[in-house]
Scaffold this motif. Structure first.
Motif, PDB file in Angstrom:
ATOM      1  N   SER A  61      50.585  23.121  75.645  1.00  0.00           N
ATOM      2  CA  SER A  61      49.991  23.050  76.975  1.00  0.00           C
ATOM      3  C   SER A  61      51.040  23.368  78.050  1.00  0.00           C
ATOM      4  O   SER A  61      51.611  24.457  78.044  1.00  0.00           O
ATOM      5  CB  SER A  61      49.360  21.672  77.173  1.00  0.00           C
TER       6      SER A  61
ATOM      7  N   TRP B  47      49.728  26.499  79.025  1.00  0.00           N
ATOM      8  CA  TRP B  47      49.187  26.444  80.392  1.00  0.00           C
ATOM      9  C   TRP B  47      50.311  26.734  81.370  1.00  0.00           C
ATOM     10  O   TRP B  47      51.412  26.181  81.252  1.00  0.00           O
ATOM     11  CB  TRP B  47      48.620  25.047  80.665  1.00  0.00           C
TER      12      TRP B  47
ATOM     13  N   ALA C  10      43.010  25.012  79.092  1.00  0.00           N
ATOM     14  CA  ALA C  10      43.756  26.260  79.320  1.00  0.00           C
ATOM     15  C   ALA C  10      42.996  27.388  78.633  1.00  0.00           C
ATOM     16  O   ALA C  10      43.409  27.878  77.581  1.00  0.00           O
ATOM     17  CB  ALA C  10      45.172  26.146  78.770  1.00  0.00           C
TER      18      ALA C  10
ATOM     19  N   HIS D 259      44.867  32.109  80.377  1.00  0.00           N
ATOM     20  CA  HIS D 259      46.202  31.618  80.014  1.00  0.00           C
ATOM     21  C   HIS D 259      46.782  32.431  78.846  1.00  0.00           C
ATOM     22  O   HIS D 259      47.532  33.372  79.072  1.00  0.00           O
ATOM     23  CB  HIS D 259      46.158  30.117  79.706  1.00  0.00           C
TER      24      HIS D 259
END
Length: 309
Positions: A180, A205, A229, A234
């Motif tokens: 992430s 992300w 995401a 992304h």
């Protein structure tokens, strides 16, 4: 002093004229070619192993890269947040044996609001394949990707310069993984330090959508059902903006959520191990799992790459 009588001259036996030099060379070349053709593939593999001092562990198989543990026994050591500088501490997983030489080092960063425990499954799984793995906490659970990138670098510096296992780590062979915002941080880390050998951002992300500065071999892993995401905003644009000259790949997990990397996942492990082995250890024995690109399956929705490598 006495001396021996000289030995009688050896009797000369007539011989056939010597074959022309070119004919000798042709016969030698044909014999060498026949010998090479007769050698089994394992002989070539053994020769390559002698050429690459970074190979660790036996020749890989599908079963070995999908297994929950590799060939190395693993120990751990804890790094207190009071000892750490520039990051929040963590846990180091490392091969117990020292007979194989030094190992590549890998830092693993968690996502937004998460701690190292969310990525702890990767520690022993990667270390048992022949890496020193550092799962870290961040200074704050709310740190943004740019900050996480700096903390990943601080953790690499600690691992290679101050940790109790620094003698086991080859400071010239380092990789980074993040989930992430930690995945966004992994991209930030290799953007700032192109000497890092490999990066694996997992469902990454970041508010920065373009990465033309990335030259480190990078495997981006997205998830089909990621609502935190989404791959369309992304992982996919991240992949497409990393230069084509960079060795890169994009793997999208079928039916998976943003949090797929937070628990044991054979697909993530298989391709992460193969990517790290190929680019941190320069071990081309693992290219077979990356090139040609794996076909869609029950686990993989899509795979793109810049094969061959």
């Amino acid at each position: 002093m006495t001396t021996s009588a000289p030995a009688p001259a050896a009797r000369q036996t007539p011989t056939a004229p010597a074959a022309p030099r070119g004919r000798h060379r042709l016969r030698a070349a044909l014999a060498a070619a026949a010998l090479a053709a007769a050698l089994p593939f394992t002989g070539a593999s053994a020769a390559h192993a002698a050429d690459n001092p970074y190979e660790r562990g036996p020749a890989p198989t599908t079963a070995s890269v999908e297994a929950t543990r590799g060939s190395f026994a693993v120990s751990t050591t804890t790094v207190s947040s009071y000892t750490a500088r520039g990051f929040g501490g963590g846990t180091i997983y490392y091969p117990t044996s020292t007979t194989a030489g030094t190992f590549g080092g890998v830092v693993v960063a968690p996502g937004y609001t998460a701690t190292q425990s969310s990525m702890s499954w990767l520690g022993p799984r990667l270390a048992s394949q022949g890496f020193v793995v550092f799962t870290i906490d961040t200074l704050s659970r709310y740190d943004q990707p740019a900050s996480r990138g700096r903390q990943i670098q601080a953790a690499l510096d600690y691992l290679t310069g101050s940790s109790s296992v620094r003698a086991r780590v080859d400071r010239n062979r380092l990789g980074v993984i993040g989930h992430s915002m930690g995945g966004g941080g992994a991209l930030e880390a290799v953007k700032a330090n192109p000497a890092i050998r490999a990066a694996v951002p997992l469902t990454p992300w970041n508010t920065d959508k373009t990465w033309p500065e990335v030259t480190t071999p990078t495997l981006l892993v997205g998830a089909e059902d990621d609502s935190v995401a989404p791959v369309s905003s992304h992982a996919e644009p991240f992949y497409s903006t990393v230069p084509a000259s960079t060795r890169k790949a994009y793997l999208e997990l079928r039916g998976a959520s943003h949090f797929a990397p937070n628990s044991s996942n054979t697909t993530i492990a298989k391709y992460t191990i193969s990517w790290l082995k190929r680019f941190v250890d320069e071990d081309v024995r693992y290219s077979q799992f990356l090139c040609p690109a794996p076909a869609p399956s029950t686990a993989i929705l899509e795979y793109r790459s810049t094969c061959p490598y």
